[in-house]
Design a protein around this motif. Structure first.
Motif, short mmCIF file in Angstrom:
data_model
loop_
_atom_site.label_atom_id
_atom_site.label_comp_id
_atom_site.label_asym_id
_atom_site.label_seq_id
_atom_site.Cartn_x
_atom_site.Cartn_y
_atom_site.Cartn_z
N LYS A 12 -4.95 -3.31 -7.24
CA LYS A 12 -5.12 -4.71 -6.84
C LYS A 12 -5.54 -4.82 -5.38
O LYS A 12 -6.44 -5.60 -5.02
CB LYS A 12 -3.81 -5.47 -7.07
CG LYS A 12 -3.88 -6.95 -6.75
CD LYS A 12 -2.55 -7.62 -7.07
CE LYS A 12 -2.59 -9.11 -6.74
NZ LYS A 12 -1.28 -9.76 -7.04
N THR A 15 -9.17 -3.77 -4.97
CA THR A 15 -10.08 -4.84 -5.42
C THR A 15 -10.18 -5.94 -4.38
O THR A 15 -11.27 -6.44 -4.09
CB THR A 15 -9.58 -5.42 -6.76
OG1 THR A 15 -9.56 -4.39 -7.74
CG2 THR A 15 -10.49 -6.55 -7.23
N ILE A 19 -13.64 -7.07 -2.43
CA ILE A 19 -14.15 -8.44 -2.43
C ILE A 19 -14.30 -8.95 -1.01
O ILE A 19 -15.33 -9.54 -0.64
CB ILE A 19 -13.21 -9.36 -3.24
CG1 ILE A 19 -13.22 -8.96 -4.72
CG2 ILE A 19 -13.62 -10.82 -3.08
CD1 ILE A 19 -12.13 -9.63 -5.54
N ALA A 41 -19.09 -12.21 -6.30
CA ALA A 41 -18.56 -11.56 -7.50
C ALA A 41 -19.58 -10.59 -8.09
O ALA A 41 -19.24 -9.47 -8.48
CB ALA A 41 -18.18 -12.62 -8.53
N ASP A 45 -19.20 -6.62 -8.34
CA ASP A 45 -19.06 -6.23 -9.74
C ASP A 45 -17.68 -6.59 -10.29
O ASP A 45 -17.00 -5.78 -10.95
CB ASP A 45 -19.32 -4.73 -9.91
CG ASP A 45 -19.55 -4.35 -11.38
OD1 ASP A 45 -19.94 -5.24 -12.15
OD2 ASP A 45 -19.33 -3.17 -11.73
N VAL A 46 -17.27 -7.83 -10.00
CA VAL A 46 -16.03 -8.37 -10.55
C VAL A 46 -16.32 -9.76 -11.09
O VAL A 46 -17.37 -10.35 -10.83
CB VAL A 46 -14.91 -8.44 -9.49
CG1 VAL A 46 -14.58 -7.06 -8.95
CG2 VAL A 46 -15.30 -9.39 -8.35
N THR A 50 -11.76 -13.33 -10.66
CA THR A 50 -11.07 -12.31 -9.87
C THR A 50 -11.18 -12.63 -8.38
O THR A 50 -10.21 -12.49 -7.64
CB THR A 50 -11.66 -10.92 -10.15
OG1 THR A 50 -11.55 -10.64 -11.54
CG2 THR A 50 -10.94 -9.85 -9.36
#
Length: 215
Positions: A12, A15, A19, A41, A45-46, A50
């Motif tokens: 988490k 990620t 971002i 995003a 690539d999320v 997210t």
């Protein structure tokens, strides 16, 4: 080696960092206003959801994860040894935060991000307003500490002016010394020791004013 963070939590955090860093790079390349959450995003690539789960507003992507956080400062001041002046404790907090960044090997990347962010803030009137409003609570906690040092009421003029002076001075360092092209040498954004020397000048200025007001 004992893991200090569960695997899911580490994922988490990675990620979130991806971002945040992707957003900063896009903001720098395209401008804050012209960069959409969807574009962030896609580049990271999320899913869009997210991004918004980690950062509910686009502005949060810009202001998040500063190591010089308000919570860190208030914790430091609350734990300072009895008799330590608030302005001295503030200086120690900044120096310690910088040393801790160096110790983790994250210093260069943090200063690079702060340089990018400062340029974006300086270039946008709305972001400048939000950044300056966020400093108000820093002014309050410094004023309260100085007032306690001097045995004055928290709303007395001298401590309030000291809080405003210190935080305004540090803000000006952020908007001038750090708002320089990243990647080079010779400015405070690339040299934490040089930045700390400028912090000392701000604190000396505030101390001189306090001495004059309380003589």
């Amino acid at each position: 080696m004992v893991e200090t963070m569960p695997r899911q939590q580490r994922k988490k955090e990675r990620t979130r960092e991806l971002i945040r860093d992707t957003a900063l790079e896009l903001f720098a390349a395209q401008g804050f206003r012209d960069t959409t959450i969807s574009a962030i995003a896609e580049r990271a690539d999320v899913a869009v959801r997210t991004v918004t789960l980690h950062f509910p507003a686009k502005e949060d992507l810009l202001f998040a994860d500063d190591p010089f956080s308000f919570a860190s400062l208030t914790d430091w001041l609350a734990a300072k040894p009895a008799g330590t002046p608030t302005l001295d404790a503030l200086r120690d907090w900044m120096a310690t935060t910088m040393r801790d960044l160096d110790a983790t090997g994250a210093s260069a990347e943090v200063w690079r991000r702060r340089g990018l962010r400062s340029q974006l803030i300086v270039a946008d009137e709305d972001l400048r307003g939000r950044a300056r409003a966020a400093y108000y609570r820093y002014e309050q906690v410094i004023a309260a500490g100085v007032a306690a040092d001097l045995g004055l009421a928290a709303d007395a003029l001298a401590p309030r002016l000291a809080g405003i002076t210190v935080i305004t001075g540090l803000r000006e360092l952020y908007e001038t010394a750090e708002a320089q092209p990243t990647g080079g040498r010779g400015n405070a954004a690339s040299d934490p020791e040089q930045l700390l020397a400028l912090v000392d000048r701000v604190l000396d200025y505030a101390r001189a004013g306090l001495e004059r007001l309380t003589a």
